[in-house]
Each structure stands twice: as structure tokens, then as C-alpha cells.
Design an enzyme around this catalytic site. Structure first.
Site, mmCIF file in Angstrom:
data_model
loop_
_atom_site.group_PDB
_atom_site.id
_atom_site.type_symbol
_atom_site.label_atom_id
_atom_site.label_comp_id
_atom_site.label_asym_id
_atom_site.label_seq_id
_atom_site.Cartn_x
_atom_site.Cartn_y
_atom_site.Cartn_z
ATOM 1 N N TYR A 158 0.659 -3.606 19.032
ATOM 2 C CA TYR A 158 1.289 -4.226 17.852
ATOM 3 C C TYR A 158 1.339 -5.736 18.031
ATOM 4 C CZ TYR A 158 5.213 -6.203 15.205
ATOM 5 O OH TYR A 158 5.997 -7.023 14.434
ATOM 6 N N THR A 203 6.214 -12.604 14.665
ATOM 7 C CA THR A 203 7.271 -12.048 15.509
ATOM 8 C C THR A 203 7.306 -12.733 16.872
ATOM 9 O OG1 THR A 203 7.786 -10.065 16.802
ATOM 10 C CG2 THR A 203 5.563 -10.222 15.987
ATOM 11 N N ASP A 204 8.484 -12.719 17.494
ATOM 12 C CA ASP A 204 8.597 -13.274 18.851
ATOM 13 C C ASP A 204 7.829 -12.436 19.866
ATOM 14 O OD1 ASP A 204 10.271 -11.039 18.910
ATOM 15 O OD2 ASP A 204 12.011 -12.094 19.727
ATOM 16 N N GLU A 205 7.446 -11.196 19.471
ATOM 17 C CA GLU A 205 6.764 -10.318 20.431
ATOM 18 C C GLU A 205 5.411 -10.863 20.850
ATOM 19 O OE1 GLU A 205 6.996 -6.159 20.030
ATOM 20 O OE2 GLU A 205 8.749 -6.249 18.744
ATOM 21 N N LYS A 232 13.230 2.501 14.051
ATOM 22 C CA LYS A 232 13.564 1.347 14.880
ATOM 23 C C LYS A 232 14.939 1.560 15.503
ATOM 24 C CE LYS A 232 9.755 -0.691 13.531
ATOM 25 N NZ LYS A 232 9.564 -1.305 12.241
ATOM 26 N N LEU A 233 15.223 0.848 16.590
ATOM 27 C CA LEU A 233 16.386 1.181 17.425
ATOM 28 C C LEU A 233 17.686 1.375 16.643
ATOM 29 C CD1 LEU A 233 17.472 1.486 20.436
ATOM 30 C CD2 LEU A 233 18.289 -0.850 20.134
ATOM 31 N N PRO A 287 5.668 2.467 27.722
ATOM 32 C CA PRO A 287 4.666 1.785 28.561
ATOM 33 C C PRO A 287 4.556 0.310 28.160
ATOM 34 C CG PRO A 287 3.750 3.776 27.532
ATOM 35 C CD PRO A 287 5.097 3.548 26.908
ATOM 36 N N GLY A 288 4.491 -0.565 29.159
ATOM 37 C CA GLY A 288 4.359 -2.006 28.875
ATOM 38 C C GLY A 288 5.591 -2.596 28.223
ATOM 39 N N ALA A 319 -0.301 -7.605 20.052
ATOM 40 C CA ALA A 319 -1.641 -8.208 20.159
ATOM 41 C C ALA A 319 -2.232 -8.440 18.771
ATOM 42 C CB ALA A 319 -2.553 -7.302 20.983
ATOM 43 N N LYS A 377 -0.520 -8.801 15.955
ATOM 44 C CA LYS A 377 0.244 -9.868 15.279
ATOM 45 C C LYS A 377 -0.229 -11.230 15.801
ATOM 46 C CE LYS A 377 3.108 -9.778 12.633
ATOM 47 N NZ LYS A 377 3.085 -9.710 11.132
ATOM 48 N N ALA A 433 0.828 -1.220 0.000
ATOM 49 C CA ALA A 433 0.000 0.000 0.000
ATOM 50 C C ALA A 433 0.853 1.257 0.000
ATOM 51 C CB ALA A 433 -0.910 -0.014 1.223
ATOM 52 N N SER A 467 4.069 -2.073 11.887
ATOM 53 C CA SER A 467 5.116 -2.849 12.566
ATOM 54 C C SER A 467 5.799 -2.149 13.733
ATOM 55 C CB SER A 467 6.193 -3.235 11.533
ATOM 56 O OG SER A 467 6.924 -2.086 11.132
ATOM 57 N N PHE A 495 4.225 -10.326 4.575
ATOM 58 C CA PHE A 495 4.990 -9.423 5.452
ATOM 59 C C PHE A 495 4.193 -8.175 5.837
ATOM 60 C CE2 PHE A 495 8.431 -11.541 3.057
ATOM 61 C CZ PHE A 495 9.352 -11.817 4.055
#
Ligand code: NAD
Ligand code: TYD
Length: 337
Positions: free
Chosen positions: A151, A126-128, A190-191, A275-276, A153, A155, A34, A85, A81
Site C-alpha cells: 500500500y 499518507t505518512d506511511e 481499520k483499527l 508482516p513488515g 509503496a 502511494k 468506482a 487504502s 482521494f
């Protein structure tokens, strides 16, 4: 095979398309994307010349658009994919876009794959979805799914949609759950790319909380090879964890980046925690190693160096993202078509 790759203009999707075109000379790829803020056709410069590659701008949350793409091709497989994200956006901007794309969009793709009898559906997850791992443990495929942010949740929701289609409708589906990726073309929110870009511009490096949260880093090429392998050899209905088993606290990663760039640690700025915020991610990748023979080819240090060098050599790529200029690329490329 004719592959439908969704989200192929993003970070991992574009690396995956490059991998497939190079490693699988008999394959064709249709990239459905998109072009949200995270989608960037500049990630595919050079690829668009390949006659085995084509791009279609479509939104997976639009059922009619999705069905039209499936009607126009005879796909052998879908590699999914496309997603919203970024954890921070899911917390601070709200979950709606995540619910639409990650859940509803996945359902539309699954339904189209069933209707058009696509032989294989690969859900990139994802492992998350497992939440935070305590102590020295690692996530296995049997770890309970306990997401801790919107995010993750959504996934998890999309993984369950794929699972349900396998169980209830016989969709030949496989799911991969990978740890944190890094490498070329990663969006500088991202980091790792954010810290590299900020350090190069002598801007503060925002480290959340005490910086002692642990992430299990994998070079994007190793992830792409694993997805390709699961696509072809994974068992239907199975989940495969993917990770290089290299877990490091965020602060160590940030310090390594500064050291490599010759920048001072005084650029580090500790800011309010997310948070979280999950404390630790760590993947147990024994299943994919044992069953499919996959192993990571890159060490973390070597891959981090390669990545930093890529961001140094491709400064224009991330500067155009940070200035917003990259958004005009699609208009220029496709305005007259
Ligand atoms: P990304 O944000 O860089 O790219 C996402 C892509 O999806 C973009 O090109 C975007 O335009 C597209 N997209 C978004 N919404 C869409 C929609 N409604 N319709 C069509 N296209 C849409 O993401 P990424 O980091 O490359 O991640 C790709 C996938 O891998 C995601 O499913 C993510 O959950 C998963 N994953 C990422 C990591 C990581 O460390 N980045 C780790 C494990 C799994
Ligand atoms: P991120 O790259 O957003 O990936 P994820 O949240 O999916 O793991 O973040 C990686 C880690 O880095 C995570 O623990 C949050 C932390 N982080 C910071 O400390 N500062 C930042 O500016 C960002 C973006 C992330």
C-alpha cells in the site's frame, strides 16, 4: 470553484465533501468514485440533495471514463482521494489492485488534468510513504520516502507521478501526507472502527503483535480542513505533512475504547503480527502550521469520544457493512437512472 473529488464515497472523501459544501457556499463538487468494497453512498446520505453536488460512478483505471468526466465539466481543481487504502489487504490479497488504482489511476487523472488545463491538483497522500520512524524522531517533508508495505509503496509511486508532472509538465500540484485518521464513516476494517464494532458485539479485539506499535492519530475533520487549506493556499510543487502530533501505542487506543464502552479487557486477543509492520509513525506538522496557520481543532480524547458515540448512534450503518447489505444501496438508488 468546481472541484473534482475522487474517492468521495469513501471515509475521508465523504467527510471532505461534507466539509466543502458546508464551508464553501460558492463551490460545486463532482464526486467520482468506482464504488469498490470501500465506497459507500450511504456515507453521503443527505448530501445528494444539495444542487451543488453530483455523483458519477467511474473507475480511475479506465482512461476513457476519466476523460469523459473531464470533458463533461470545467474543473478548477482535482482533490484526489481515490485509492486502495488498506495495508492488510495489500499484503494478504496482493498488490495488483493497489498498483492499478494508486499508480495507473493517478497517472490517468494527472494526464487528464494536464490535457484539460485544470488549475490545481491536490494529491492526498499518507505518512506511511516515509516508512517507520526510529526513536523519538518525527517525519518531516524532507524525510526519505521508504515505504515498507505494498500500500505504502503504491502511494509513494503516486506521489512521484504527481511530482514528475509538476516538474516535467508544469502541473500545478500540491501533495499532503497525513497521519492515521479516525472519525465517522470509517470502514470497519481499520483499527478504531473495527475495535468499536467488535467490542459492541462482544467479539475478540485482534491486536497485532505486542500492540506497542505507535500511530499518530488525527480526527478526520481536522484532516479535511487541512486539505481544503492546502488546496487554496499551498505552494505549487510542495509537500505538506498533516498531523495532530498525538502518538499513542495501539494497545492504549484499544483499552480506551473498551473503557469508554464499559467492556472488559479480556476481549483483547493478541494475534500474529502484520508482516513488515511499521513500529512508529509520528508527523512533524510545523510546515503547515507555520506557513498556512493550520492547527487541529480537536483533542484526541474528545474526538475519540465523539467517534465512539457516532458508531453507537449509527449502528445500522456499520452493521449493514459487516453483513454486506450496503452493497445493494447503489443498485436501489440508481437502478432506474
Ligand atoms: P477508503 O478506502 O475509505 O476510500 C477509498 C475510496 O476510493 C472508496 O470510495 C473507493 O470506492 C474509491 N476507489 C477505490 N478505487 C477506485 C478506483 N479505481 N476508481 C475510483 N474510485 C476508487 O479510503 P480513505 O481512508 O478515505 O482514504 C482516502 C485517501 O486518503 C487515500 O488516498 C489514502 O491513501 C489517504 N489517507 C488515508 C489515511 C487514513 O488514515 N485513512 C491517512 C492518510 C492518507
Ligand atoms: P490500520 O487502521 O490498518 O492503519 P495503518 O496500517 O494504515 O496504520 O492499523 C492501525 C494500527 O493498528 C497498525 O499498527 C496495525 C494495528 N491493527 C491491529 O493491531 N489490529 C487490527 O485488527 C488492525 C486492523 C490494525
Amino acid at each position: 470553484m468546481i472541484l473534482l473529488v475522487t474517492g468521495g464515497a469513501g471515509f475521508i472523501g465523504s467527510n471532505f465533501i461534507r466539509h466543502v459544501l458546508a464551508a464553501r457556499p460558492g463551490d460545486q463538487v463532482v464526486n467520482l468514485d468506482a464504488l469498490t468494497y470501500a465506497g459507500n453512498l450511504e456515507n453521503l446520505v443527505g448530501v445528494e440533495k444539495d444542487p451543488r453536488y453530483s455523483f458519477v460512478r467511474a473507475d480511475i483505471t479506465d482512461k476513457a471514463q476519466v476523460n469523459a468526466v473531464f470533458k463533461a465539466h470545467k474543473f478548477d481543481a482535482v482533490v484526489h482521494f481515490a485509492a486502495e487504502s488498506h495495508v492488510d489487504r495489500s499484503i494478504h490479497l496482493g498488490p495488483e489492485a493497489f498498483i492499478r488504482t494508486n499508480i495507473l489511476g493517478t497517472q490517468f487523472l494527472v494526464s487528464a488534468a494536464l490535457e484539460h488545463r485544470v488549475a490545481r491538483f491536490l494529491q492526498v497522500s499518507t505518512d506511511e510513504v516515509y516508512g517507520s520512524v526510529e526513536g523519538e524522531g518525527r517525519f518531516t517533508e524532507l524525510t526519505p520516502v521508504q515505504p515498507n508495505n505494498p500500500y505504502a509503496a503504491t502511494k509513494a509511486g503516486s506521489d512521484f507521478i504527481v511530482r514528475a508532472a509538476f516538474k516535467a509538465h508544469g502541473l500545478d500540484a500540491v501533495t499532503t501526507r497525513c497521519s492515521n485518521n479516525f472519525g465517522p464513516y470509517q470502514f470497519p476494517e481499520k483499527l478504531i472502527p473495527l475495535m468499536i464494532a467488535n467490542a459492541l458485539e462482544d467479539k475478540p479485539l485482534p491486536v497485532y503483535g505486542d500492540g506497542m506499535q505507535v500511530r499518530d492519530w488525527i480526527f478526520v475533520e481536522d484532516h479535511c480542513r487541512a486539505v481544503d487549506l492546502v488546496l487554496r493556499k499551498g505552494r505549487a510543487g510542495e509537500v505538506y505533512n498533516i498531523g495532530a502530533m498525538h502518538d499513542v501505542p495501539n494497545l492504549d487506543v484499544v483499552r480506551l475504547i473498551l473503557r469508554h464502552l464499559g467492556k472488559p479487557e479480556s476481549l483483547i486477543k493478541f494475534v500474529n503480527d502484520r508482516p513488515g509492520h511499521d513500529r512508529r509513525y509520528a508527523i512533524d506538522a510545523r510546515k503547515i502550521r507555520g506557513e498556512l496557520g493550520w492547527t487541529p481543532a480537536y483533542s484526541f480524547d474528545q474526538a475519540l469520544k465523539t467517534t465512539i458515540e457516532w458508531y453507537l448512534a449509527n449502528r445500522q450503518w456499520w452493521e449493514r457493512i459487516r453483513s454486506g447489505e450496503y452493497r445493494s444501496y447503489y443498485q436501489r438508488m440508481y437502478a432506474n437512472r
